[in-house]
Design an enzyme around this catalytic site. Structure first.
Site, PDB file in Angstrom:
ATOM      1  N   VAL A  39       0.180   0.436  -0.894  1.00 28.58           N
ATOM      2  CA  VAL A  39      -0.986  -0.101  -0.189  1.00 28.58           C
ATOM      3  C   VAL A  39      -1.606  -1.247  -0.990  1.00 28.58           C
ATOM      4  O   VAL A  39      -2.105  -2.228  -0.424  1.00 28.58           O
ATOM      5  CB  VAL A  39      -1.963   1.053   0.143  1.00 28.58           C
ATOM      6  CG1 VAL A  39      -2.660   1.590  -1.042  1.00 28.58           C
ATOM      7  CG2 VAL A  39      -2.965   0.641   1.196  1.00 28.58           C
ATOM      8  N   ASP A  40      -1.527  -1.187  -2.299  1.00 30.85           N
ATOM      9  CA  ASP A  40      -2.041  -2.249  -3.175  1.00 30.85           C
ATOM     10  C   ASP A  40      -1.335  -3.573  -2.877  1.00 30.85           C
ATOM     11  O   ASP A  40      -1.980  -4.618  -2.663  1.00 30.85           O
ATOM     12  CB  ASP A  40      -1.801  -1.805  -4.636  1.00 30.85           C
ATOM     13  CG  ASP A  40      -2.634  -2.564  -5.657  1.00 30.85           C
ATOM     14  OD1 ASP A  40      -3.470  -3.393  -5.255  1.00 30.85           O
ATOM     15  OD2 ASP A  40      -2.441  -2.317  -6.868  1.00 30.85           O
TER      16      ASP A  40
HETATM   17  N1  AR6 Z   1      -1.833   1.304   4.921  1.00 31.62           N
HETATM   18  C1  AR6 Z   1      -2.150   2.600   4.732  1.00 31.62           C
HETATM   19  N2  AR6 Z   1      -1.486   3.402   3.882  1.00 31.62           N
HETATM   20  C2  AR6 Z   1      -0.458   2.870   3.195  1.00 31.62           C
HETATM   21  C3  AR6 Z   1      -0.050   1.517   3.320  1.00 31.62           C
HETATM   22  C4  AR6 Z   1      -0.803   0.716   4.235  1.00 31.62           C
HETATM   23  N3  AR6 Z   1      -0.520  -0.572   4.435  1.00 31.62           N
HETATM   24  N4  AR6 Z   1       1.008   1.313   2.488  1.00 31.62           N
HETATM   25  C5  AR6 Z   1       1.268   2.487   1.871  1.00 31.62           C
HETATM   26  N5  AR6 Z   1       0.399   3.431   2.303  1.00 31.62           N
HETATM   27  P1  AR6 Z   1       0.508   4.153  -2.942  1.00 31.62           P
HETATM   28  P2  AR6 Z   1      -0.809   5.592  -5.170  1.00 31.62           P
HETATM   29  C6  AR6 Z   1       0.279   4.844   1.897  1.00 31.62           C
HETATM   30  O1  AR6 Z   1       1.832   4.249  -3.618  1.00 31.62           O
HETATM   31  O2  AR6 Z   1       0.066   6.774  -4.979  1.00 31.62           O
HETATM   32  C7  AR6 Z   1       0.660   0.810  -6.598  1.00 31.62           C
HETATM   33  O3  AR6 Z   1       1.765   0.146  -7.159  1.00 31.62           O
HETATM   34  C8  AR6 Z   1       1.454   5.504   1.236  1.00 31.62           C
HETATM   35  O4  AR6 Z   1       2.379   5.946   2.216  1.00 31.62           O
HETATM   36  O5  AR6 Z   1       0.132   2.865  -2.294  1.00 31.62           O
HETATM   37  O6  AR6 Z   1      -2.273   5.804  -5.382  1.00 31.62           O
HETATM   38  C9  AR6 Z   1      -0.621   0.584  -7.397  1.00 31.62           C
HETATM   39  O7  AR6 Z   1      -0.640  -0.688  -8.005  1.00 31.62           O
HETATM   40  C10 AR6 Z   1       0.774   6.671   0.520  1.00 31.62           C
HETATM   41  O8  AR6 Z   1       0.557   7.758   1.424  1.00 31.62           O
HETATM   42  O9  AR6 Z   1      -0.716   4.500  -3.990  1.00 31.62           O
HETATM   43  C11 AR6 Z   1      -0.582   1.682  -8.410  1.00 31.62           C
HETATM   44  O10 AR6 Z   1       0.164   1.326  -9.540  1.00 31.62           O
HETATM   45  C12 AR6 Z   1      -0.612   6.110   0.149  1.00 31.62           C
HETATM   46  O11 AR6 Z   1      -0.749   4.905   0.909  1.00 31.62           O
HETATM   47  C13 AR6 Z   1       0.088   2.822  -7.673  1.00 31.62           C
HETATM   48  O12 AR6 Z   1       0.907   2.211  -6.684  1.00 31.62           O
HETATM   49  C14 AR6 Z   1      -0.787   5.803  -1.333  1.00 31.62           C
HETATM   50  O13 AR6 Z   1       0.428   5.332  -1.885  1.00 31.62           O
HETATM   51  C15 AR6 Z   1      -0.898   3.723  -6.980  1.00 31.62           C
HETATM   52  O14 AR6 Z   1      -0.214   4.811  -6.423  1.00 31.62           O
END
Ligand code: AR6
Length: 178
Positions: A39-40
Site C-alpha cells: 500500500v505504501d
Molecule cells: N489499497 C488497500 N490495501 C492495500 C493496497 C491498496 N492499494 N495495496 C496493498 N494493500 P503492506 P505492511 C493491502 O505490505 O504489512 C511496505 O513495503 C495488503 O494486501 O502494504 O504494514 C512498507 O514500506 C495488506 O492486506 O503493509 C513497509 O516496509 C495490507 O494492505 C511494509 O511494506 C498491508 O500490507 C509495511 O508492511
C-alpha cells in the site's frame, strides 16, 4: 458492511485505498518513511513525489506511531503514515504496537480536524501479522476510540481482496455482538 458507532459510520469495503475521497487515508509505512511496496508503494505512486519529500523532512517514525503529510495528487487531502509492528512470534509486543499504530492515527486525525478517514489492514502484508488477530485489534481499537470521541464521522477499512474483507467482516460481527 457498515455499522454506526456513536457519531461515526464505520464501513468495511473491498478496494484500492488510493482512490478514497476521505479527508485522510492511512499508509502502512516503514519507520524510515522511505516508501516501499504494498500500500505504501501504491500511495506514493498515485500521490506523486511531494509526499516522499515531506516524509524525508520528517525522517523517522517509530513502530506504533504515525505522522501526517499532505496528500499530493491523491483525492485525499492528507496521508497519515502509520508504522505497524513486524510480526515475529506474538511475544514481542506486536499486539500493543499494532493497537498503538491505529490509535495514533485516530489521535492525529482528531488533532487536525479530519472528519473522514480510510485505513488499510496495517501490518498484514509484508509485515506478516496474522490476519484474524490483526483484524480484531484494528476493529477493537477503532470502535473503542469512536465510542469515546464524536469528532470523526466516517471511518472506512479498505480491504484489498475478498478474503481479507471476509475476515474483517466476521471479526466486526463478533465484536458488535458482544
Ligand atoms: N489499497 C488497500 N490495501 C492495500 C493496497 C491498496 N492499494 N495495496 C496493498 N494493500 P503492506 P505492511 C493491502 O505490505 O504489512 C511496505 O513495503 C495488503 O494486501 O502494504 O504494514 C512498507 O514500506 C495488506 O492486506 O503493509 C513497509 O516496509 C495490507 O494492505 C511494509 O511494506 C498491508 O500490507 C509495511 O508492511
Amino acid at each position: 458492511m457498515e455499522a454506526r458507532i456513536n457519531a461515526c459510520l464505520l464501513t468495511l469495503k473491498i478496494g484500492d485505498i488510493t482512490r478514497e475521497t476521505t479527508d485522510a487515508i492511512v499508509n502502512a509505512a516503514n519507520s524510515g518513511l522511505r516508501g516501499g511496496g504494498g500500500v505504501d508503494g501504491a500511495i506514493h505512486r498515485a500521490g506523486g513525489p511531494a509526499i516522499l519529500e515531506e516524509c524525508r523532512k520528517i525522517g523517522h517514525c517509530p513502530p506504533g506511531s504515525a505522522v501526517l503529510t499532505a496528500g499530493g495528487r491523491l483525492p485525499a487531502q492528507y496521508v497519515i503514515h502509520a508504522v505497524g509492528p513486524i510480526y515475529r512470534d506474538g511475544r514481542h509486543d506486536e499486539a500493543k504496537t499494532l493497537e498503538s499504530a491505529y490509535r495514533s492515527c485516530l489521535v492525529l486525525a482528531s488533532r487536525h480536524g479530519i472528519k473522514s478517514l480510510a485505513f488499510p489492514a496495517l501490518s498484514t502484508g509484508a509485515y506478516g501479522y496474522p490476519l484474524q488477530q490483526a483484524a480484531r485489534i484494528a476493529l477493537e481499537t477503532v470502535v473503542s476510540y469512536l465510542n469515546t470521541h464524536d469528532d470523526i464521522r466516517i471511518v472506512h477499512f479498505i480491504l484489498y481482496n475478498r478474503d481479507t474483507y471476509e475476515i474483517f467482516k466476521t471479526e466486526m460481527q463478533s465484536l458488535l455482538s458482544t
